[in-house]
Design an enzyme around this catalytic site. Structure first.
Site, mmCIF file in Angstrom:
data_model
loop_
_atom_site.group_PDB
_atom_site.id
_atom_site.type_symbol
_atom_site.label_atom_id
_atom_site.label_comp_id
_atom_site.label_asym_id
_atom_site.label_seq_id
_atom_site.Cartn_x
_atom_site.Cartn_y
_atom_site.Cartn_z
ATOM 1 C CB VAL A 117 -0.990 0.021 1.185
ATOM 2 C CG1 VAL A 117 -1.975 -1.138 1.086
ATOM 3 C CG2 VAL A 117 -0.271 0.029 2.522
ATOM 4 C CB SER A 143 -4.019 2.465 16.394
ATOM 5 O OG SER A 143 -3.500 2.087 17.655
ATOM 6 C CE1 TYR A 161 1.116 0.958 14.495
ATOM 7 C CE2 TYR A 161 -0.007 1.825 16.431
ATOM 8 C CZ TYR A 161 0.033 0.970 15.346
ATOM 9 O OH TYR A 161 -1.040 0.130 15.108
ATOM 10 C CB ALA A 162 1.271 7.806 18.599
ATOM 11 C CB ALA A 163 2.818 10.751 14.484
ATOM 12 C CB SER A 164 1.685 6.567 11.346
ATOM 13 O OG SER A 164 1.398 5.445 12.174
ATOM 14 C CE LYS A 165 -2.254 2.101 12.524
ATOM 15 N NZ LYS A 165 -2.997 1.447 11.416
#
Length: 264
Positions: free
Chosen positions: A65, A159, A172-176
């Site tokens: 993706v 998430s 990870y937090a920023a991406s979600k």
């Protein structure tokens, strides 16, 4: 045959990313069980084939993706085979095992995690390319295919960590969080063309990603006051609700499915 497409998604065409395992595989199986013809997309082509073989009317696709051309080709294949696309569940995503291990090491040593200063550009970009850029590629392709038909439902898998951010896991937090905002912005635009976009935001879920989480970090997620780790099927059921006609009035939602760990 009469009745072969019976079910909540009878006669519908669905594409599921990240469908070779975890929540994506559970969503693909649930959609097929409820009558959908499913395109099973995953970066791991063999995993996609294995899941597709279980299902009636399914077709496997190898898709990264993070690569827009591959995403566009997958959606074009859906239209080529079926003439349309009714449902998309975007479950593809990545974590960062190295950062998780740094957090676990800190927990075992009873000291604060030190991740941000150690986090390399490549690790940051990998998580962003898949989790955020990949969500954009999928949403863009879905709108291009669905808007001309004035119908369709897209569910992105976000998430709970976008809200209850885990210390030492900024990328990870920023991406979600970015993927949530992206999905909500697209939802406001796409509904004018009959396309609904929503997000399910799971808490800890028993997937391959969770299986790779160090034990010390898994213990940090344990809380006897709330439900234990969700199963992929439980999260898939939420995604299918959002994709179904039962959620016809739900647009731009970020639906928490975290077992009661927190509310927003």
């Amino acid at each position: 045959m009469e009745g072969e497409h019976a079910g909540r998604f009878g006669g519908r065409v669905a594409l599921v990313t990240g469908a070779g395992s975890g929540i994506g595989a559970a969503a693909a199986r649930r959609l097929a069980a409820q009558g959908a013809q499913v395109l099973v997309a995953d970066i791991d082509g063999q995993a996609a084939q294995a899941v597709a073989k279980e299902l009636p009317w399914a077709y496997p696709l190898t898709v990264d993706v993070a690569e827009p051309a591959q995403v566009d080709a997958a959606f074009e294949e859906a239209v080529r085979r079926h003439g349309r696309l009714d449902v998309v569940v975007h479950a593809a995503g990545v974590d960062d095992p190295a950062a998780k291990e740094w957090i676990a090491e800190a927990l075992r040593a009873d000291r604060p995690p030190e991740v941000t200063a150690r986090l390399g550009d490549e690790a940051w970009r990998r998580v962003m390319r898949v989790n955020l850029d990949g969500t954009f590629h999928v949403l863009r392709a879905a709108v291009r295919v669905m808007a001309p038909h004035r119908s369709g439902a897209v569910v992105t898998v976000g998430s709970s960590s976008a809200f209850d951010t885990l210390v030492g896991y900024p990328h990870y937090a920023a991406s979600k969080a970015g993927a949530h905002a992206l999905s909500q912005s697209v939802a406001k635009e796409a509904i004018s063309f009959g396309v609904r976009v929503n997000t399910v935001a799971p808490g800890p879920t028993e997937t391959g990603m969770a299986a790779r989480t160090p034990a010390a970090l898994r213990q940090g997620f344990a809380d006897g006051r709330v439900r234990p780790y969700a199963t992929p099927e439980e999260i898939a059921d939420v995604a299918l609700f959002l994709a179904s006609e039962e959620a016809a009035n739900v647009v731009g939602a970020v639906l928490l499915a975290n077992g009661g760990r927190f509310t927003v």
